[in-house]
Scaffold this motif. Structure first.
Motif, PDB file in Angstrom:
ATOM      1  N   LYS A  10      38.072  43.683  37.499  1.00 14.68           N
ATOM      2  CA  LYS A  10      37.892  45.069  37.722  1.00 14.68           C
ATOM      3  C   LYS A  10      36.634  45.461  36.606  1.00 14.68           C
ATOM      4  O   LYS A  10      37.087  45.437  35.576  1.00 14.68           O
ATOM      5  N   PRO A  64      36.423  43.134  47.184  1.00 10.11           N
ATOM      6  CA  PRO A  64      35.422  44.377  47.901  1.00 10.11           C
ATOM      7  C   PRO A  64      34.489  44.709  46.334  1.00 10.11           C
ATOM      8  O   PRO A  64      34.835  44.682  45.449  1.00 10.11           O
ATOM      9  N   GLU A 110      33.920  46.553  41.343  1.00 14.56           N
ATOM     10  CA  GLU A 110      33.975  45.464  41.852  1.00 14.56           C
ATOM     11  C   GLU A 110      35.845  45.116  41.780  1.00 14.56           C
ATOM     12  O   GLU A 110      36.489  45.542  40.801  1.00 14.56           O
ATOM     13  N   GLY A 111      36.179  44.813  42.671  1.00 13.03           N
ATOM     14  CA  GLY A 111      37.673  44.493  43.010  1.00 13.03           C
ATOM     15  C   GLY A 111      38.043  45.451  43.697  1.00 13.03           C
ATOM     16  O   GLY A 111      37.610  46.466  44.371  1.00 13.03           O
ATOM     17  N   ARG A 112      39.520  45.559  43.862  1.00 15.19           N
ATOM     18  CA  ARG A 112      40.515  46.243  44.814  1.00 15.19           C
ATOM     19  C   ARG A 112      40.067  47.759  44.641  1.00 15.19           C
ATOM     20  O   ARG A 112      40.095  48.268  43.409  1.00 15.19           O
ATOM     21  N   GLN A 115      44.888  39.144  41.697  1.00 14.35           N
ATOM     22  CA  GLN A 115      44.569  39.582  43.090  1.00 14.35           C
ATOM     23  C   GLN A 115      43.685  40.571  43.459  1.00 14.35           C
ATOM     24  O   GLN A 115      43.963  41.330  44.199  1.00 14.35           O
ATOM     25  N   VAL A 116      42.723  40.752  42.528  1.00 15.75           N
ATOM     26  CA  VAL A 116      42.066  42.107  42.714  1.00 15.75           C
ATOM     27  C   VAL A 116      40.767  42.149  43.311  1.00 15.75           C
ATOM     28  O   VAL A 116      40.126  42.846  43.687  1.00 15.75           O
ATOM     29  N   MET A 117      40.372  40.748  43.007  1.00 15.07           N
ATOM     30  CA  MET A 117      38.956  40.461  43.722  1.00 15.07           C
ATOM     31  C   MET A 117      38.727  39.386  44.439  1.00 15.07           C
ATOM     32  O   MET A 117      39.366  38.351  44.037  1.00 15.07           O
ATOM     33  N   CYS A 118      38.171  39.397  45.580  1.00 10.54           N
ATOM     34  CA  CYS A 118      37.583  37.921  46.175  1.00 10.54           C
ATOM     35  C   CYS A 118      36.442  37.544  45.843  1.00 10.54           C
ATOM     36  O   CYS A 118      35.566  38.267  45.991  1.00 10.54           O
TER      37      CYS A 118
END
Lengths: 185, 198
Positions: free
Chosen positions: A35, A147, A166-168, B19-22
């Motif tokens: 993130k 995302p 960047e990231g969730r 698991q926060v970014m693909c």
């Protein structure tokens, strides 16, 4: 991707000192940050934005003061987990900034039109979305993963990136984004 | 001195949520094993559309043993065989089916996932992906027996990346033994499901 395997024994615990410092300063991964809010680095000139051959032309379709882009992928778990907040983003922005014009656009990066439709059927975002099966926007927008949320501010005929996530995308990320936009009003 | 430094190390690692970014090339940011490029298909299934599907009984993550012939009493069954947990394409394919769940419901079909991994591995992997809505079955022991029954066990002991649709009569209506290096197009599977409705 950075991968560290440290020997941890009773007499080698001191090795954890440089290792922990290294981890603290390097983040989770060197090229795939978990993130990160990246400083504003992207500036797009009018010729880029309005050239019909430019991928930006497909995105910057309005004269809005701010353009918000949400990048996602059907197959990405973090995007599925962020989708509800992407919808809230589309609803929150006009309320937070009633006297400004905003364009909010989603991009299904790597997704076909069909896959985008499947995603939007489950997660109705409430704003226009584009399919980008060939990942045409990946390089021009420096998308490293999904995302990703970008905010651009129009400055005359040009556009300046003022926010990147960047990231969730969580609700507190949305509030940070709103705060950031307010700084540019 | 070792304890505080190890504590710092531990908390630093724990603060990183994996698991926060693909990433663009790996749409699920898991601790993925990269198998590299593999032979697209390494088996030759003897099964054909119109034939009876082999029946099987396998343990599932839910704790139940699942028998195909019992499942088809209620609905058509879509089987997604994937080669291995913790690998890139499989870790995209199954989360994609999470989004497509309504299409299976509309076709009065259920989806089951099968790999040759054992249950603890499948549990950890699917949990890390945020869970899946469909039953996940383990074809671990006797190793790959069901994959072999379907003619899709590769020589290295994992299954092909394959999709089978089996109607309520137990007849195979669709087979896609896919290039193991690629994700099967979702639109083809959903189109096949829609055909099943007619």
């Amino acid at each position: 991707m950075l991968s560290l395997k440290l020997p941890i024994r009773h007499n080698t615990g001191w090795l954890a000192i440089p290792a922990s410092l290294l981890l603290m300063f390097s983040g989770c991964q060197t090229d795939e940050p978990a993130k990160q809010n990246v400083p504003s680095v992207s500036h797009h000139s009018a010729s880029e934005l309005y050239d019909e051959g430019s991928p930006f032309h497909k995105i910057f379709t309005s004269e809005a003061d701010f353009v918000i882009l949400t990048f996602f992928d059907l197959y990405c778990v973090a995007c599925q987990q962020s989708a509800d907040n992407f919808k809230i983003l589309g609803e929150r922005i006009p309320v937070a900034f009633p006297d400004k014009k905003f364009q909010v656009t989603g991009v299904g990066i790597g997704d076909t039109e069909f896959e985008l439709g499947v995603f939007l059927r489950k997660y109705a975002l409430g704003y226009d979305c584009l399919a980008d099966p060939e990942k045409e926007f990946e390089v021009p927008f420096a998308i490293r993963g999904t995302p990703t949320v970008l905010v651009f501010q129009r400055r005359g005929p040009d556009c300046q990136e003022i926010y990147r996530h960047e990231g969730r995308f969580r609700l507190d990320d949305l509030e940070q984004m709103v705060t950031k936009v307010k700084e540019y009003l | 001195m070792a304890f505080p430094t190890l504590f710092i190390l531990g908390t630093t690692i724990m603060s990183c949520n994996p698991q926060v970014m693909c990433t663009i090339s790996e749409p699920v940011d898991l601790p993925i094993f990269q198998p590299g490029y593999l032979d697209p298909v390494d088996s030759q299934t003897h099964l054909k559309v119109g034939q009876k599907a082999p029946d099987f009984l396998l343990p599932s993550l839910s704790g139940e043993e699942v028998r195909l012939s019992e499942l088809i009493k209620d609905k058509a069954v879509v089987i997604t065989f994937v080669p291995a947990a913790w690998t890139p394409i499989c870790s995209e394919q199954w989360p994609g089916y999470n989004v497509a769940e309504p299409f299976f419901e509309e076709a009065n079909a259920i989806l089951i996932g099968i790999t040759v991994d054992n249950l603890p591995t499948l549990h950890a992997w699917t949990e890390e992906m945020g869970g899946v809505w469909f039953e996940v079955l383990s074809d671990f022991y006797p190793h790959g027996k069901v994959a072999a029954q379907f003619g899709i066990l590769r020589s290295v002991g994992m299954s092909e990346r394959a999709l089978f649709i089996i109607d309520q009569e137990g007849i195979i209506q669709y087979i896609d033994v896919h290039d193991i290096n690629e994700r099967p197009p979702l639109d083809e599977l959903i189109h096949a499901l829609e055909t099943l409705k007619k």
